[in-house]
Design a protein around this motif. Structure first.
Motif, PDB file in Angstrom:
ATOM      1  N   GLN A 126       0.817  -1.214   0.000  1.00  0.00           N
ATOM      2  CA  GLN A 126       0.000   0.000   0.000  1.00  0.00           C
ATOM      3  C   GLN A 126       0.853   1.267   0.000  1.00  0.00           C
ATOM      4  OE1 GLN A 126      -2.945  -0.548   3.115  1.00  0.00           O
ATOM      5  NE2 GLN A 126      -4.235  -1.742   1.743  1.00  0.00           N
ATOM      6  N   ASN A 164      -7.857   2.649  -1.930  1.00  0.00           N
ATOM      7  CA  ASN A 164      -8.614   2.124  -3.073  1.00  0.00           C
ATOM      8  C   ASN A 164      -8.962   3.224  -4.071  1.00  0.00           C
ATOM      9  OD1 ASN A 164      -8.596  -0.546  -2.188  1.00  0.00           O
ATOM     10  ND2 ASN A 164     -10.427  -0.262  -0.934  1.00  0.00           N
ATOM     11  N   GLU A 177       0.774  -8.311  -1.762  1.00  0.00           N
ATOM     12  CA  GLU A 177      -0.589  -8.811  -1.878  1.00  0.00           C
ATOM     13  C   GLU A 177      -1.158  -8.407  -3.234  1.00  0.00           C
ATOM     14  OE1 GLU A 177      -2.596  -7.330   1.574  1.00  0.00           O
ATOM     15  OE2 GLU A 177      -1.764  -8.889   2.889  1.00  0.00           O
ATOM     16  N   LYS A 235      -4.934   4.525  -5.440  1.00  0.00           N
ATOM     17  CA  LYS A 235      -3.778   3.656  -5.661  1.00  0.00           C
ATOM     18  C   LYS A 235      -3.156   3.835  -7.045  1.00  0.00           C
ATOM     19  CE  LYS A 235      -6.806  -0.263  -6.749  1.00  0.00           C
ATOM     20  NZ  LYS A 235      -7.242  -1.598  -6.307  1.00  0.00           N
ATOM     21  N   GLN A 236      -3.971   3.959  -8.084  1.00  0.00           N
ATOM     22  CA  GLN A 236      -3.403   4.106  -9.420  1.00  0.00           C
ATOM     23  C   GLN A 236      -2.594   5.391  -9.528  1.00  0.00           C
ATOM     24  OE1 GLN A 236      -3.351   1.833 -11.629  1.00  0.00           O
ATOM     25  NE2 GLN A 236      -4.829   0.409 -10.732  1.00  0.00           N
ATOM     26  N   ASP A 284      -3.688  -6.902  -4.696  1.00  0.00           N
ATOM     27  CA  ASP A 284      -4.188  -5.578  -5.077  1.00  0.00           C
ATOM     28  C   ASP A 284      -3.064  -4.566  -5.292  1.00  0.00           C
ATOM     29  OD1 ASP A 284      -6.014  -3.685  -5.760  1.00  0.00           O
ATOM     30  OD2 ASP A 284      -6.679  -3.259  -3.724  1.00  0.00           O
ATOM     31  N   LYS A 326      -7.822   2.527   4.109  1.00  0.00           N
ATOM     32  CA  LYS A 326      -8.132   1.540   3.084  1.00  0.00           C
ATOM     33  C   LYS A 326      -9.008   2.150   2.000  1.00  0.00           C
ATOM     34  CE  LYS A 326     -10.000  -3.111   2.424  1.00  0.00           C
ATOM     35  NZ  LYS A 326     -10.621  -4.284   3.093  1.00  0.00           N
ATOM     36  N   GLN A 364       2.522 -12.967  -5.349  1.00  0.00           N
ATOM     37  CA  GLN A 364       1.408 -12.422  -4.576  1.00  0.00           C
ATOM     38  C   GLN A 364       1.491 -12.880  -3.122  1.00  0.00           C
ATOM     39  OE1 GLN A 364      -2.156 -13.379  -6.801  1.00  0.00           O
ATOM     40  NE2 GLN A 364      -1.771 -11.730  -8.254  1.00  0.00           N
ATOM     41  N   ASN A 376      -0.421  -5.836  -8.194  1.00  0.00           N
ATOM     42  CA  ASN A 376      -0.909  -5.712  -9.564  1.00  0.00           C
ATOM     43  C   ASN A 376      -1.053  -4.251  -9.978  1.00  0.00           C
ATOM     44  OD1 ASN A 376      -1.052  -8.500  -9.921  1.00  0.00           O
ATOM     45  ND2 ASN A 376      -3.129  -8.613  -9.113  1.00  0.00           N
ATOM     46  N   ALA A 377      -1.486  -3.410  -9.031  1.00  0.00           N
ATOM     47  CA  ALA A 377      -1.651  -1.985  -9.337  1.00  0.00           C
ATOM     48  C   ALA A 377      -0.311  -1.341  -9.676  1.00  0.00           C
ATOM     49  CB  ALA A 377      -2.308  -1.273  -8.166  1.00  0.00           C
TER      50      ALA A 377
END
Length: 261
Positions: free
Chosen positions: A141, A193, A224, A196-197, A226, A189, A244, A229-230
């Motif tokens: 994160q 969300n 993890e 994040k990008q 999310d 969180k 992952q 992959n981001a």
């Protein structure tokens, strides 16, 4: 040491007559069940002795003399570095010292000895193909850790953290701040969300530049699903594999085992 450049040099080595090239791959891995009693010392001694016996029986005094010169240099290197051995030792040498390649490596290799016109490079090539210059990017994160590795050894590490007040990434100093209250975690969180990008788009150019400047041949992203992959989506450099699994706080050696295992 840049093994690719060394291999290029060694590929052009060819010796005729009595002045041949010695190549040794020696397994010294203390974690190897077959090495628990330091058996590598016996293999090392026997490997050299076998060549001496062969050359003595051949009657070629000049070639035997050249081998003994190489043997002295090899034994000196082994004695001088024994306390710092890792998992294997590689030596490639000639009597006239025009060829001398000697290094300790962090991979278990098959013990082999050669005395021939050219260096035996099969295991050396495989080593550089399996463990090239690598960037391992661990993401969680609002924190990213970079491990740079070469030949299964860690060369450098850095950590970046996101300042959520300014939305800027900076080199991390001090321990990571852990969110204390559940509602704070929930708020972060939700914010993650939503952003994040954009957040990973800001850090991606720094990672791409580091990969180019430091010559990474492979990139692994670990985290993890999310965040991993981001971040991967934002990198221009191709990613070899996404692992992952959250390993940000794991020992770096364990991360290498996970990536290369």
């Amino acid at each position: 040491m840049d093994y690719n450049k060394e291999i290029e040099k060694l590929e052009n080595v060819r010796r005729e007559g009595q002045n041949k090239v010695f190549t040794m791959y020696l397994n010294t891995d203390p974690s190897d069940p077959e090495q628990q009693g330091g058996e590598w010392k016996i293999h090392f001694k026997n490997g050299l002795r076998n060549f001496e016996q062969y050359l003595e029986e051949s009657g070629d005094k000049e070639e035997r003399k050249n081998f003994q010169l190489v043997k002295q240099k090899v034994e000196k290197f082994v004695r001088g570095n024994e306390q710092e051995f890792l998992r294997s030792v590689i030596i490639i040498a000639t009597a006239d010292e025009e060829v001398w390649f000697a290094d300790r490596v962090q991979m278990r290799m098959k013990t082999e000895f050669f005395w021939q016109e050219t260096p035996e490079l099969t295991q050396l090539r495989k080593l550089t193909e399996t463990y090239p210059k690598t960037g391992i990017v661990l993401v969680q994160q609002d924190e990213i850790k970079v491990i740079e590795a070469y030949l299964n050894e860690i060369e450098d590490t850095d950590s970046y953290e996101l300042d959520i007040n300014t939305n800027d990434w900076r080199i991390k100093k001090g321990p990571r701040q852990i969110q204390g209250e559940n509602n704070q975690k929930d708020d972060f969180k939700a914010r993650f969300n939503a952003n994040k990008q954009r957040w990973y788009k800001q850090i991606a150019p720094k990672l791409d530049k580091r990969a180019k400047d430091h010559g990474w041949e492979k990139i692994f992203v670990v985290g993890e699903p999310d965040p991993a992959n981001a971040l991967t989506e934002q990198l221009n450099k191709p990613v070899e594999k996404v692992v992952q699994k959250n390993m940000l706080d794991h020992e770096e050696s364990k991360v290498l085992e996970e990536v290369f295992g």
